[in-house]
Design a protein around this motif. Structure first.
Motif: not given
Length: 461
Positions: A322-323, A333-334, A355-356, A363-364
């Motif tokens: 991620f970045r 996010w990957g 995962d994030m 961030l939900k």
């Protein structure tokens, strides 16, 4: 009147509804979600401008098959050396992984720990490969600078997080080995200090590679495309190669627009390699990779979660990365694409949101605006390959998920080989390029192998 207003309000809400990260992760997102199933990066470039030329010439010096970073960097090198070049692409220019990736740039040395690479290749060859990996990173930086490509290139550094405490010590030893054999600078960040790098408690520290970098992949690709056109090169989109045959000293490349004759052909298709050249098709397995992008975050939240705004990864076998977006306060996010579910669906990227949120639960309630996927080109021995087929067709492919720097570097090197210049030599030249045993089976086995790896990651064995 009130009922009509309510219906209109409901219709407007449905037309603009985006799922939150929590809704995407737990499967409660409504089917009417309007997130874009195309790369976030594409919004920064004119896709029409990448449709390329329409006229297929009858002859040229070199035909390049594939318009990603490999093909374009190779074409640019050939053009700068006076060759006539035609790049052909079966979709839009850059439709594949070159404008779909996460924009993280490393040295390409992430696939093996140093000790394992030494055990496989021997110390001398391992040192050559690792040192050349660092040159790949420097090469792309120099190319972007020399060509004055505006693509948000930045030496931001990479933080690779330890998912388990035992991973931290193994990583620390690997960083010491990397410094010893290839002179790569790094440092370790213990868990007690990782809040300076990332605001989460789910990791056990990690390693920091300060020279790794990031860019905006679609802008980088567009910059290469502009330089090629300015140098007189042709890029033909929607022009798939159907057959390549030897015709004396030349090659005939048959396309949907006709046949073009060339002295040399370069295959630069990586994860989109098919049966065009069977010798290569048996040596590449495409693996799906997917990404999501969040809506823009409040500045205070973004700065707290990613205080150094680096690129990030982890130590799982099936890892995520991620970045922050380079042009907005979004998180990209990957990870691997969802299996056994419809492509370009909420189900295909549900696990990415999960995962994030495991890393960043704050961030939900942030909306997810984009979701997309692409294909990585994987080789059986997990290293990229460059060279010539038995029929004399040049190729550079098989980047195994670390293609931004590798593809740019290999594209330049394969062009130098076409030109028969000694600068085209690489430490990868003498590596045997193994075919996959039972290649069709290997392609279908990918989902099961990934599932097995996920089980091992979860159970820690």
């Amino acid at each position: 009147m009130m009922e009509a207003k309510k219906r209109m309000q409901l219709a407007n809400e449905q037309a603009t509804y985006l799922p939150t990260a929590r809704e995407l992760a737990d499967g409660s997102a409504r089917a009417s979600a309007r997130l874009s199933f195309s790369p976030y990066w594409w919004e920064a470039v004119s896709r029409e401008a990448e449709d390329g030329d329409s006229f297929l010439p009858r002859r040229c010096d070199v035909v390049v098959v594939g318009s990603g970073f490999t093909g374009l960097s190779g074409a640019l090198t050939l053009l700068r050396n006076g060759r006539q070049v035609v790049v052909i692409e079966r979709g839009r220019a850059g439709f594949g992984a070159s404008t779909r990736n996460g924009g993280q740039i490393g040295s390409g040395n992430q696939k093996f720990r140093v000790k394992k690479l030494i055990a496989i290749r021997g110390r001398k060859k391992a040192e050559e490969m690792l040192r050349e990996g660092t040159r790949m990173l420097d090469h792309i930086a120099a190319l972007i600078s020399q060509e004055k490509i505006e693509c948000h290139f930045r030496r931001c550094g990479r933080f690779r997080a330890a998912v388990r405490s035992e991973h931290y010590e193994a990583m620390a030893q690997d960083m010491r080995d990397l410094k010893d054999i290839a002179g790569v600078e790094s440092s370790m960040v213990p868990r007690s200090e990782q809040s300076a790098e990332i605001d989460t408690d789910c990791f056990f520290g990690g390693s920091l590679l300060p020279n790794d970098a990031s860019l905006h992949p679609a802008l980088y690709h567009a910059g290469l495309l502009d330089r090629i056109k300015a140098a007189g090169g042709k890029v033909l989109a929607y022009t798939p190669a159907r057959h390549i045959t030897r015709a004396g000293p030349d090659f005939q490349v048959a396309t949907n627009r006709g046949v073009i004759v060339a002295k040399d052909v370069v295959i630069a298709t990586n994860g989109y390699t098919d049966g065009l050249v069977p010798e290569l098709g048996r040596r590449i397995v495409p693996i799906g990779s997917a990404l999501i992008a969040t809506d823009e975050l409040p500045a205070t939240l973004f700065d707290r979660l990613l205080p150094r705004n680096r690129v990030y990864g982890n130590t799982n076998r099936v890892f995520f990365y991620f970045r922050g977006a380079p042009d907005a306060r979004r998180i990209i996010w990957g990870g691997r694409v969802g299996r056994l579910v419809p492509a370009q669906s909420l189900a295909a990227v549900r696990h990415l949101a999960g995962d994030m949120l495991h890393v960043f639960p704050d961030l939900k309630d942030i909306a997810i605006t984009h979701a997309w996927d692409g294909q990585i080109g994987y080789t059986y021995d997990e290293v990229p390959h460059i060279g010539c087929t038995r029929d004399g067709i040049h190729y550079a492919l098989g980047y195994c998920g670390t293609g931004v720097s590798r593809a740019t570097y290999f594209g330049t090197k394969i062009a130098l080989k076409v030109l028969d210049k000694p600068e085209g030599r690489t430490s990868f030249d003498d590596l045997t390029f193994p075919a996959y045993p039972a290649h069709p089976v290997a392609k279908h086995a990918v989902p099961f192998v990934e599932t097995w790896y996920r089980i091992r990651d979860a159970a820690n064995f």
